[in-house]
Scaffold this active site. Structure first.
Site, PDB file in Angstrom:
ATOM      1  N   ILE A  39      10.691 -23.319   2.775  1.00  0.00           N
ATOM      2  CA  ILE A  39      10.503 -21.896   2.650  1.00  0.00           C
ATOM      3  C   ILE A  39       9.279 -21.400   2.079  1.00  0.00           C
ATOM      4  O   ILE A  39       9.011 -21.987   0.909  1.00  0.00           O
ATOM      5  CB  ILE A  39      11.753 -21.416   1.763  1.00  0.00           C
ATOM      6  N   GLU A  68      14.056 -26.153  -1.808  1.00  0.00           N
ATOM      7  CA  GLU A  68      13.893 -25.040  -0.796  1.00  0.00           C
ATOM      8  C   GLU A  68      13.527 -25.703   0.342  1.00  0.00           C
ATOM      9  O   GLU A  68      13.101 -25.177   1.444  1.00  0.00           O
ATOM     10  CB  GLU A  68      12.922 -24.067  -1.245  1.00  0.00           C
ATOM     11  N   LYS A  96      17.121 -34.495  23.098  1.00  0.00           N
ATOM     12  CA  LYS A  96      16.128 -33.420  23.374  1.00  0.00           C
ATOM     13  C   LYS A  96      14.733 -34.228  23.587  1.00  0.00           C
ATOM     14  O   LYS A  96      14.391 -35.142  23.284  1.00  0.00           O
ATOM     15  CB  LYS A  96      16.123 -32.476  22.439  1.00  0.00           C
TER      16      LYS A  96
END
Length: 380
Positions: free
Chosen positions: A247, A289, A298
């Protein structure tokens, strides 16, 4: 609920048929014993029982036993209701007819009169036990006073002894039913306690694996899962990408609005990430964070698109408690190469995250490998 009712009905039908089968075994055994007894050359006088002038009641009782059994069998096969009542009535009739047949030849034939009480015990039905016990007491009293006393001159003491046996049977059956219910309740409590223990254990295991604040998996669970997936990558060629999320300016959020707002930001970002990952992916709070996502099965392009989608959605979230300022994340993404191992995968991913932070934040940087130890960054 409906399944339980269906199972109970099926179990009841099985018991009805088992009890009726037991009746058939007793009746067939009794008829066979009578036939052998009458054909015995050691007791020629018994054969006179079948003389029409003397043995019509004897033959009639046997016929009524067979007819009662056939009627009960047909009732169970052709109707859908009152099966229990049919079995009980059939047992009551058969027990007294067997008594009339056996009593002249067998000592203690009164024991056949206990059959209805034993039926109540098989059904584990306390009300049925009391009802059949009372009916048996009254019915045998009528048989004794109306037939045995005037015609056979049976002593009163024998009648009283049989009635006492009825009472003893009822009391013992009552004790068995009560004790059985106590055991069942005890087993149910044990089962319930085991279920509660299993739930508590599952909750405890989950608490050990889940981060309490965000609801995502914690640091320890993340590494355990990653280790397992890397083994599959090396042995089965599983495709895997690791993304580290950080973040942006989170310290400034804590310093400006307080740690409680910072906790809200962490929870909301984690919730958004959890809602966007697929079933084959794995999200965890890596620490502080920082979050981590493992993409599996994937291609690099698909993993990049998924990470970019999360970045955009997180940036579009509203945070009124944080001055309505956007909260963004920087993301480093790395495709696992066979033979890299866990340490090199983290080093490359962390380097990509550093480049995302250094290049202006709120972006996704993908690490590719040009040389063994020289990661080359691809920017969003």
């Amino acid at each position: 609920m409906y399944i339980n009712l269906a199972n109970d009905t099926l179990n009841a039908e099985i018991w009805h048929r088992r009890i009726l089968s037991g009746y058939w075994v007793l009746v067939i055994f009794m008829l066979a014993a009578q036939l052998i007894f009458m054909l015995s050359t050691h007791m020629p006088e018994v054969k006179t029982v079948l003389i029409p002038s003397k043995g019509h009641l004897f033959i009639g009782c046997n016929l009524m036993i067979v007819i009662s059994m056939i009627i009960a069998e047909m009732w169970l096969r052709t109707t859908l209701q009152y099966h229990k009542q049919a079995v009980v009535v059939c047992g009551f009739i058969v027990s007294y007819l067997m008594y009339f047949v056996l009593e002249p030849f067998v000592d203690g034939a009164q024991m056949t009169l206990m059959m209805p009480i034993m039926i109540a015990l098989v059904y584990f039905d306390q009300r049925l036990l009391h009802g059949l016990g009372l009916i048996s007491l009254l019915f045998y009293a009528g048989v004794y006073l109306g037939l045995e006393r005037p015609f056979l001159n049976k002593p009163l003491l024998e009648f009283l002894m049989v009635e006492c046996v009825f009472i003893v049977f009822v009391v013992m059956a009552q004790a068995v039913i009560v004790r059985g219910r106590e055991v069942r309740e005890h087993l149910e409590q044990l089962t319930k306690s085991e279920q509660e223990l299993m739930v508590e254990r599952a909750i405890s295991d989950k608490m050990l694996k889940i981060d309490a604040l965000t609801g995502l998996y914690n640091h320890k669970s993340f590494h355990e899962y990653l280790d397992s997936l890397l083994e599959q990558c090396e042995s089965n060629g599983l495709r895997l990408q690791l993304a580290l999320f950080d973040i942006d300016n989170f310290k400034q959020v804590n310093d400006t609005y307080g740690h409680w707002v910072g906790d809200l930001v962490l929870k909301e970002v984690a919730a958004k990430m959890g809602s966007l990952i697929s079933l084959n992916d794995f999200a965890a709070r890596y620490g502080g964070e920082e979050f981590a996502v493992i993409f599996t099965d994937k291609s690099v392009i698909d993993a990049y698109a998924a990470a970019e989608k999360m970045r955009i959605n997180i940036a579009q979230m509203e945070h009124p408690y944080a001055g309505d300022k956007p909260i963004t994340v920087s993301i480093g993404l790395c495709d696992y190469q066979l033979g890299d191992g866990k340490e090199r995968l983290f080093r490359k991913t962390d380097h990509a995250l550093y480049e995302a932070k250094r290049s202006g934040k709120n972006t996704v940087v993908t690490a590719t490998v040009a040389h063994d130890d020289d990661p080359v960054m691809s920017y969003a």
